[in-house]
Write an enzyme that holds these catalytic residues in place. Structure first.
Site, PDB file in Angstrom:
ATOM      1  N   GLU A  97       0.825  -1.206   0.000  1.00 40.17           N
ATOM      2  CA  GLU A  97       0.000   0.000   0.000  1.00 40.17           C
ATOM      3  C   GLU A  97       0.859   1.256   0.000  1.00 40.17           C
ATOM      4  O   GLU A  97       0.529   2.238  -0.657  1.00 40.17           O
ATOM      5  CB  GLU A  97      -0.949   0.006   1.206  1.00 40.17           C
ATOM      6  CG  GLU A  97      -2.126  -0.944   1.058  1.00 40.17           C
ATOM      7  CD  GLU A  97      -2.998  -0.632  -0.153  1.00 40.17           C
ATOM      8  OE1 GLU A  97      -3.077   0.527  -0.574  1.00 40.17           O
ATOM      9  OE2 GLU A  97      -3.589  -1.575  -0.706  1.00 40.17           O
ATOM     10  N   CYS A 253     -13.471   2.228 -15.124  1.00 38.80           N
ATOM     11  CA  CYS A 253     -13.969   3.592 -14.902  1.00 38.80           C
ATOM     12  C   CYS A 253     -12.768   4.536 -14.823  1.00 38.80           C
ATOM     13  O   CYS A 253     -12.511   5.174 -13.812  1.00 38.80           O
ATOM     14  CB  CYS A 253     -14.792   3.626 -13.619  1.00 38.80           C
ATOM     15  SG  CYS A 253     -15.761   5.130 -13.456  1.00 38.80           S
ATOM     16  N   CYS A 260     -17.644   2.262 -20.248  1.00 40.65           N
ATOM     17  CA  CYS A 260     -18.972   2.055 -19.650  1.00 40.65           C
ATOM     18  C   CYS A 260     -19.659   0.814 -20.203  1.00 40.65           C
ATOM     19  O   CYS A 260     -20.392   0.126 -19.484  1.00 40.65           O
ATOM     20  CB  CYS A 260     -19.844   3.278 -19.869  1.00 40.65           C
ATOM     21  SG  CYS A 260     -19.206   4.736 -19.043  1.00 40.65           S
ATOM     22  N   CYS A 263     -18.857  -2.159 -18.149  1.00 40.97           N
ATOM     23  CA  CYS A 263     -18.871  -1.932 -16.703  1.00 40.97           C
ATOM     24  C   CYS A 263     -19.920  -2.796 -15.996  1.00 40.97           C
ATOM     25  O   CYS A 263     -21.091  -2.780 -16.367  1.00 40.97           O
ATOM     26  CB  CYS A 263     -19.146  -0.460 -16.429  1.00 40.97           C
ATOM     27  SG  CYS A 263     -19.175  -0.090 -14.674  1.00 40.97           S
TER      28      CYS A 263
HETATM   29 FE1  SF4 Z   1     -17.779   4.413 -14.538  1.00 39.43          FE
HETATM   30 FE2  SF4 Z   1     -19.182   2.218 -14.990  1.00 39.43          FE
HETATM   31 FE3  SF4 Z   1     -20.429   4.505 -14.515  1.00 39.43          FE
HETATM   32 FE4  SF4 Z   1     -19.166   4.179 -16.813  1.00 39.43          FE
HETATM   33  S1  SF4 Z   1     -20.911   3.037 -16.113  1.00 39.43           S
HETATM   34  S2  SF4 Z   1     -19.080   5.970 -15.498  1.00 39.43           S
HETATM   35  S3  SF4 Z   1     -17.433   2.931 -16.189  1.00 39.43           S
HETATM   36  S4  SF4 Z   1     -19.114   3.379 -13.106  1.00 39.43           S
END
Ligand code: SF4
Ligand code: ZN
Length: 532
Positions: A97, A253, A260, A263
């Site tokens: 860490e 992200c 996205c 995701c």
């Molecule tokens: Fe981030 Fe997933 Fe939201 Fe896209 S969908 S902004 S990758 S959390």
């Protein structure tokens, strides 16, 4: 009646002040006694928090499922999973860490493996010298981190009987250099403590998922993010959950071009939904009242009901070009301090011996504490160029105990190195001297051969300077008229001139091929988040 009020009356809004993870959705909660008009000041809109236990549950399982499938195999993760000795496990995660603070995963792996091989336990690290620790850390940047690890190890051995702290609170209290995030990460990963861990990656993910657009460094947002993180962390696998959040921030992200479409928590993400709705509206395929459609992806409140009176909403206009990258928002960073440093590469070659370079040791406190560097000093503003050589000569006189003529100094070039808060320009000169004994002085000095320099605790800035020196030696060696100090004897001077000429004909001085030793290590890349 606003949606927020109705949510409160139904007992759905759980105040963020409750930092404990929700254990059961069936538990009866006391009715809020706060006056409604006070509510917007005291409790953020439920839009920005996870107020629905079933959503939390879905969020956790989607994220962990993704993590189990796609996580990277990293050495510290293996130790955290397989090491049965809690002391070693905690120590190993602590080391990882600290190394991962401000440095990218790919750079850390090699350093981590070497470190753990040399100091596999807190006792072994405590027995090392600061010099050895600095050597091991060389090239990783932000050198105070290594020093604090060392200090912490000594404290664990001398004050805690060799036992690493066993709770997040104790980690925070006992270990130097361990802040709230690091304590949460070590506590959850090594000790199974149910606590959130909010680093740069997690800030980004949570700000997007909960559409938090106020400045992400503000105390209000920081406080809200920690409360959310503490609330949503998975109780059975808190370490994996926190690592999954960081991993998602590092790989999906991301700050720029987030993925996205890949995701796992897309359906929980307010930012994604906002962008989708805006796009749909723009293309006029959806009626303007879509936001109120109960069958949309986010099942409850789709917009912040406290807009205009919310300290977590976007402070600035929505930028359609940015999409989900409208979150998080950061205030403008203070420009780094601009500094100029005069530096001299002092080279000597004694009969039958390798070329050596003069190094001085920095003070034990402050920037690059205890590290070795080329003789240098910070230039005051307004010092003219033609005074540079004179100043360097005075410094050399102090270090070498002999006067040096300004003519002996050769200008090598300039090197720019960016520290986190300093824009540093090194103005580099060189000179060659022969046998000379260092003067009595406060600053510790040492003559190192290039192979010794390889293993010395020197910063990336020094490596960059030596790389420049090597390249100027190679390029200009044919025409280079190196001026040697009067300390160099006649015979030696002619030998040296002969050597330079010879090497020039052979395509450059082979002895000075420092690139093998000074292959520029990446200056500890400043990641937006931590685990990138
Ligand atoms: Fe981030 Fe997933 Fe939201 Fe896209 S969908 S902004 S990758 S959390
Ligand atoms: Zn809001």
């Amino acid at each position: 009646m606003s949606r927020l009020r109705s949510a409160v009356q139904k007992g759905k809004l759980t105040a963020l002040e409750n930092t404990k993870v929700i254990k059961s959705s069936n538990k009866k909660k006391p009715k809020p006694t706060i006056k409604e008009e006070e509510l917007s000041e005291m409790v953020p809109s439920s839009y920005h928090i996870f107020h629905d236990p079933s959503e939390i549950s879905l969020f956790r399982s989607r994220l962990l499922h993704w993590y189990d499938q796609y996580k990277r195999e990293l050495p510290w993760r293996t130790v955290a999973m397989k090491e049965p000795d809690v002391n070693i496990r905690t120590y190993a995660v602590w080391v990882s860490e600290i190394m991962l603070q401000q440095t990218q995963v790919a750079t850390v792996i090699d350093y981590y493996n070497k470190w753990m091989k040399r100091w596999p336990s807190v006792e072994k690290l405590a027995a090392a010298t600061l010099e050895e620790v600095n050597q091991m850390w060389a090239g990783l940047g932000y050198y105070s981190r290594g020093r604090r690890l060392h200090e912490g190890a000594k404290k664990v051995v001398s004050e805690l009987g060799g036992q690493m702290p066993r709770t997040t609170e104790e980690l925070l209290k006992q270990l130097p250099g361990v802040g709230r995030y690091t304590a949460g990460a070590i506590g959850s990963i090594a000790l199974g403590q149910v606590t959130g861990a909010v680093d740069g990656n997690v800030i980004r993910v949570l700000c997007r998922v909960r559409a938090i657009g106020a400045y992400s460094t503000s105390p209000t947002v920081t406080d809200a993010l920690w409360k959310i993180a503490d609330r949503i962390v998975e109780q059975e696998r808190p370490g994996d959950f926190n690592q999954a959040m960081m991993e998602l921030g590092a790989r999906v992200c991301t700050p720029k071009s987030p993925l996205c479409s890949q995701c796992p928590i897309q359906t929980n993400c307010h930012a994604f939904r906002k962008v989708s709705i805006k796009q749909e509206k723009d293309s006029k395929r959806l009626p303007s009242n879509l936001a109120a459609n109960p069958n949309t992806l986010v099942p409850d409140i789709e917009n912040c009901s406290a807009t205009g009176n919310c300290n977590l909403c976007l402070l600035e206009e929505w930028d359609p070009q940015l999409g989900v990258q409208n979150y998080p928002r950061k205030p403008f960073k203070k420009a780094p301090r601009v500094e100029q440093t005069l530096t001299c590469i002092v080279e000597r070659q004694r009969a039958g011996e390798e070329i050596e370079y003069l190094l001085t040791q920095r003070p034990n406190k402050g920037l690059l504490a205890g590290m070795w560097e080329l003789p240098s000093f910070i230039l005051e503003a307004g010092v003219s160029e033609n005074k540079h050589k004179g100043l360097l000569c005075s410094m050399m006189q102090k270090l070498l105990g002999t006067s040096l003529d300004t003519d002996l100094l050769q200008f090598v070039g300039e090197v720019v190195h960016i520290f986190s808060h300093i824009h540093q320009t090194y103005i580099v000169f060189s000179c060659c001297v022969s046998d000379c004994s260092e003067a009595e002085q406060e600053q510790k000095t040492s003559w190192l051969t290039k192979s010794a320099l390889q293993g010395a605790a020197v910063s990336t800035g020094v490596k960059k300077i030596m790389k420049l020196y090597e390249s100027t030696n190679n390029v200009g060696s044919k025409d280079k008229k190196r001026k040697l100090s009067p300390l160099v004897g006649k015979e030696k001077r002619s030998n040296k001139t002969k050597r330079l000429k010879e090497s020039a004909t052979n395509g450059g001085p082979k002895q000075l091929c420092l690139s093998e030793f000074f292959s520029t290590s990446k200056p500890a890349a400043k990641a937006n988040g931590k685990h990138s």
